[in-house]
Design a protein around this motif. Structure first.
Motif, PDB file in Angstrom:
ATOM      1  N   SER A 215       0.825  -1.210   0.000  1.00  0.00           N
ATOM      2  CA  SER A 215       0.000   0.000   0.000  1.00  0.00           C
ATOM      3  C   SER A 215       0.857   1.258   0.000  1.00  0.00           C
ATOM      4  CB  SER A 215      -0.925  -0.008   1.220  1.00  0.00           C
ATOM      5  OG  SER A 215      -1.673   1.185   1.296  1.00  0.00           O
ATOM      6  N   VAL A 216       1.843   1.299   0.889  1.00  0.00           N
ATOM      7  CA  VAL A 216       2.719   2.472   0.980  1.00  0.00           C
ATOM      8  C   VAL A 216       3.588   2.593  -0.266  1.00  0.00           C
ATOM      9  CG1 VAL A 216       4.577   3.554   2.304  1.00  0.00           C
ATOM     10  CG2 VAL A 216       2.730   2.374   3.497  1.00  0.00           C
ATOM     11  N   GLY A 218       2.910   1.554  -3.313  1.00  0.00           N
ATOM     12  CA  GLY A 218       2.099   2.022  -4.437  1.00  0.00           C
ATOM     13  C   GLY A 218       1.881   3.525  -4.396  1.00  0.00           C
ATOM     14  N   CYS A 219       1.598   4.055  -3.213  1.00  0.00           N
ATOM     15  CA  CYS A 219       1.421   5.504  -3.061  1.00  0.00           C
ATOM     16  C   CYS A 219       2.717   6.246  -3.370  1.00  0.00           C
ATOM     17  CB  CYS A 219       0.967   5.833  -1.643  1.00  0.00           C
ATOM     18  SG  CYS A 219      -0.693   5.254  -1.233  1.00  0.00           S
ATOM     19  N   LEU A 220       3.825   5.681  -2.930  1.00  0.00           N
ATOM     20  CA  LEU A 220       5.121   6.323  -3.160  1.00  0.00           C
ATOM     21  C   LEU A 220       5.467   6.351  -4.643  1.00  0.00           C
ATOM     22  CD1 LEU A 220       7.510   7.635  -1.749  1.00  0.00           C
ATOM     23  CD2 LEU A 220       8.548   5.382  -1.507  1.00  0.00           C
ATOM     24  N   SER A 221       5.100   5.311  -5.373  1.00  0.00           N
ATOM     25  CA  SER A 221       5.353   5.271  -6.816  1.00  0.00           C
ATOM     26  C   SER A 221       4.586   6.381  -7.534  1.00  0.00           C
ATOM     27  CB  SER A 221       4.955   3.896  -7.364  1.00  0.00           C
ATOM     28  OG  SER A 221       5.133   3.848  -8.756  1.00  0.00           O
ATOM     29  N   ILE A 222       3.338   6.594  -7.143  1.00  0.00           N
ATOM     30  CA  ILE A 222       2.532   7.669  -7.738  1.00  0.00           C
ATOM     31  C   ILE A 222       3.142   9.031  -7.418  1.00  0.00           C
ATOM     32  CG2 ILE A 222       0.278   8.799  -7.684  1.00  0.00           C
ATOM     33  CD1 ILE A 222      -0.951   6.061  -7.093  1.00  0.00           C
ATOM     34  N   LEU A 223       3.572   9.210  -6.181  1.00  0.00           N
ATOM     35  CA  LEU A 223       4.164  10.486  -5.774  1.00  0.00           C
ATOM     36  C   LEU A 223       5.477  10.753  -6.504  1.00  0.00           C
ATOM     37  CD1 LEU A 223       3.501  10.336  -1.926  1.00  0.00           C
ATOM     38  CD2 LEU A 223       2.361  11.805  -3.587  1.00  0.00           C
ATOM     39  N   VAL A 251       3.712  17.222  -2.688  1.00  0.00           N
ATOM     40  CA  VAL A 251       4.213  15.913  -3.116  1.00  0.00           C
ATOM     41  C   VAL A 251       5.545  15.590  -2.436  1.00  0.00           C
ATOM     42  CG1 VAL A 251       5.017  14.578  -5.095  1.00  0.00           C
ATOM     43  CG2 VAL A 251       3.004  16.031  -5.323  1.00  0.00           C
ATOM     44  N   ALA A 252       6.433  16.587  -2.340  1.00  0.00           N
ATOM     45  CA  ALA A 252       7.749  16.363  -1.723  1.00  0.00           C
ATOM     46  C   ALA A 252       7.611  15.988  -0.250  1.00  0.00           C
ATOM     47  CB  ALA A 252       8.611  17.615  -1.876  1.00  0.00           C
ATOM     48  N   GLY A 253       6.724  16.678   0.473  1.00  0.00           N
ATOM     49  CA  GLY A 253       6.521  16.360   1.883  1.00  0.00           C
ATOM     50  C   GLY A 253       5.990  14.954   2.088  1.00  0.00           C
ATOM     51  N   LEU A 254       5.054  14.544   1.239  1.00  0.00           N
ATOM     52  CA  LEU A 254       4.502  13.194   1.343  1.00  0.00           C
ATOM     53  C   LEU A 254       5.547  12.140   0.983  1.00  0.00           C
ATOM     54  CD1 LEU A 254       0.953  13.703  -0.207  1.00  0.00           C
ATOM     55  CD2 LEU A 254       1.483  13.183   2.171  1.00  0.00           C
ATOM     56  N   ARG A 255       6.349  12.411  -0.044  1.00  0.00           N
ATOM     57  CA  ARG A 255       7.384  11.452  -0.469  1.00  0.00           C
ATOM     58  C   ARG A 255       8.373  11.162   0.656  1.00  0.00           C
ATOM     59  NH1 ARG A 255      10.915  13.478  -4.304  1.00  0.00           N
ATOM     60  NH2 ARG A 255      11.635  11.477  -5.058  1.00  0.00           N
ATOM     61  N   ASP A 256       8.868  12.212   1.284  1.00  0.00           N
ATOM     62  CA  ASP A 256       9.867  12.030   2.345  1.00  0.00           C
ATOM     63  C   ASP A 256       9.298  11.214   3.505  1.00  0.00           C
ATOM     64  OD1 ASP A 256      11.604  13.522   0.835  1.00  0.00           O
ATOM     65  OD2 ASP A 256      11.228  15.399   1.901  1.00  0.00           O
ATOM     66  N   THR A 257       8.056  11.515   3.872  1.00  0.00           N
ATOM     67  CA  THR A 257       7.434  10.792   4.989  1.00  0.00           C
ATOM     68  C   THR A 257       7.206   9.326   4.649  1.00  0.00           C
ATOM     69  OG1 THR A 257       6.330  12.823   5.714  1.00  0.00           O
ATOM     70  CG2 THR A 257       5.446  10.745   6.532  1.00  0.00           C
ATOM     71  N   LEU A 258       6.716   9.067   3.444  1.00  0.00           N
ATOM     72  CA  LEU A 258       6.419   7.684   3.061  1.00  0.00           C
ATOM     73  C   LEU A 258       7.689   6.863   2.857  1.00  0.00           C
ATOM     74  CD1 LEU A 258       3.332   7.886   0.672  1.00  0.00           C
ATOM     75  CD2 LEU A 258       3.447   7.626   3.146  1.00  0.00           C
ATOM     76  N   ARG A 259       8.764   7.500   2.444  1.00  0.00           N
ATOM     77  CA  ARG A 259      10.029   6.770   2.320  1.00  0.00           C
ATOM     78  C   ARG A 259      10.513   6.276   3.683  1.00  0.00           C
ATOM     79  NH1 ARG A 259      13.515  10.382  -2.067  1.00  0.00           N
ATOM     80  NH2 ARG A 259      12.549   9.510  -3.946  1.00  0.00           N
ATOM     81  N   SER A 260      10.428   7.142   4.687  1.00  0.00           N
ATOM     82  CA  SER A 260      10.813   6.721   6.042  1.00  0.00           C
ATOM     83  C   SER A 260       9.897   5.612   6.541  1.00  0.00           C
ATOM     84  CB  SER A 260      10.751   7.926   6.993  1.00  0.00           C
ATOM     85  OG  SER A 260      11.625   8.947   6.580  1.00  0.00           O
ATOM     86  N   LEU A 261       8.599   5.765   6.283  1.00  0.00           N
ATOM     87  CA  LEU A 261       7.634   4.749   6.709  1.00  0.00           C
ATOM     88  C   LEU A 261       7.903   3.420   6.015  1.00  0.00           C
ATOM     89  CD1 LEU A 261       5.051   4.140   8.329  1.00  0.00           C
ATOM     90  CD2 LEU A 261       3.732   4.890   6.344  1.00  0.00           C
ATOM     91  N   LEU A 262       8.252   3.477   4.732  1.00  0.00           N
ATOM     92  CA  LEU A 262       8.508   2.255   3.971  1.00  0.00           C
ATOM     93  C   LEU A 262       9.733   1.514   4.503  1.00  0.00           C
ATOM     94  CD1 LEU A 262       7.159   0.908   1.495  1.00  0.00           C
ATOM     95  CD2 LEU A 262       8.951   1.917   0.096  1.00  0.00           C
TER      96      LEU A 262
END
Length: 308
Positions: A215-216, A218-223, A251-262
């Motif tokens: 799930s995370v 897939g979202c990161l790929s879109i971002l 988009v940049a803020g979401l990318r950084d957060t999701l990368r750490s989460l991933l």
């Protein structure tokens, strides 16, 4: 000693200058003696406190030291040590994931507000472009160039609105996905041992971790796709400067957060898979590890009390 004088060098220099000044201006002897006594007492007290602080820091135990010491005291076998270290890693990853999910949900709420603001900006840009196109069309041949530019701006605004709808849908879907992650135990290690002892299914399975990872991811790929497009377009086309920058920041803020989460989810998935692939422990080994973890948690709490 050198560190002490470096730390208190300014205060020592000022105090020394005061003493020298008193000698130069011929201060009465009893006052000079009082100043020297106070100065010596201050230096002695400061140095004593410094030594005590250094001693406490050097004697303060670390979690790794306590971990190894506890396993030696309980005479853990190599297999038990392996499981104990693996469960420590599992517990740390689980706690980090729980905290990161909480922070991510807060961030997603803020990003949702920013998406709404960017959407308002896109609509205003489209409205201005339409008005400019109508005004330019009334000018006939003279306004033909402005009509072309206005049409481009309308297209840019419409594309931005579509991307923002996509972002809003992504944020809503990710929020729902993270909200349903209610299977993280407060102490993943003890929970696993107790599940093994009772024969019950462990709540933190590899399938659940894989689902969250997918799930995370897939979202990161879109971002990533959106970020690359807006990054390159904003640099090439000045008409994107305000609207494109607003979307790019979201988009940049979401990318950084999701990368750490991933990364955290990946570590947790690895630990869960290692546990599922490892050989089963007998009841005596499970009891030893369970009691060891209870002792470790108690020592961990005491260490936090000492540090705080």
């Amino acid at each position: 000693m050198a560190v002490f004088f470096l730390r208190y060098g300014v205060a020592l220099s000022i105090s020394g200058a005061v003493v020298v000044g008193c000698i130069i201006i011929d201060v009465p002897f009893y006052l000079l003696l009082l100043i020297l006594t106070s100065y010596a007492a201050w230096v002695t007290t400061a140095y004593y406190r410094y030594r005590v602080a250094i001693k406490r820091l050097s004697e303060q135990p670390t979690l790794i030291d306590e971990d190894e010491k506890m396993m030696e005291e309980r005479h853990f076998s190599d297999v038990e040590k392996y499981y104990f270290r693996l469960l420590l890693s599992l517990n740390e990853s689980s706690q980090m994931l729980s905290a990161h999910i909480t922070n991510t949900l807060v961030l997603l709420g803020r990003m949702g507000d920013r998406v709404d603001q960017a959407n308002d900006l896109a609509k205003n840009t489209e409205l201005l472009a339409v008005n400019a196109m109508v005004s330019a069309a009334r000018c006939g041949e003279v306004g033909r160039g402005f009509v072309s530019v206005s049409k481009d701006l309308v297209g840019i605004s419409e594309r931005a609105e579509n991307d923002l709808k996509r972002l809003d849908s992504l944020i809503q879907g990710l929020t729902n996905s993270l909200t349903t992650v209610d299977y993280l135990p407060s102490n993943a290690a003890i929970s696993w041992v107790e599940s093994e002892m009772s024969g019950a299914d462990y709540c933190l399975t590899a399938a659940r971790c894989d689902g969250l990872y997918a799930s995370v991811s897939g979202c990161l790929s879109i971002l990533d796709d959106l970020y690359e497009r807006y990054e390159s377009t904003s640099q090439l086309d000045v008409r994107w400067l305000q609207l494109g920058e607003a979307i790019r920041r979201v988009v940049a803020g979401l990318r950084d957060t999701l990368r750490s989460l991933l990364n955290i989810v990946e570590n947790l998935t690895r630990d869960v898979q290692l546990l599922s692939l490892s050989e089963h422990l007998n009841r005596h080994q499970l009891v030893e590890i369970h009691e060891g973890f209870l002792q470790f948690v108690d020592q961990h709490d005491k260490m936090h009390e000492i540090i705080s």
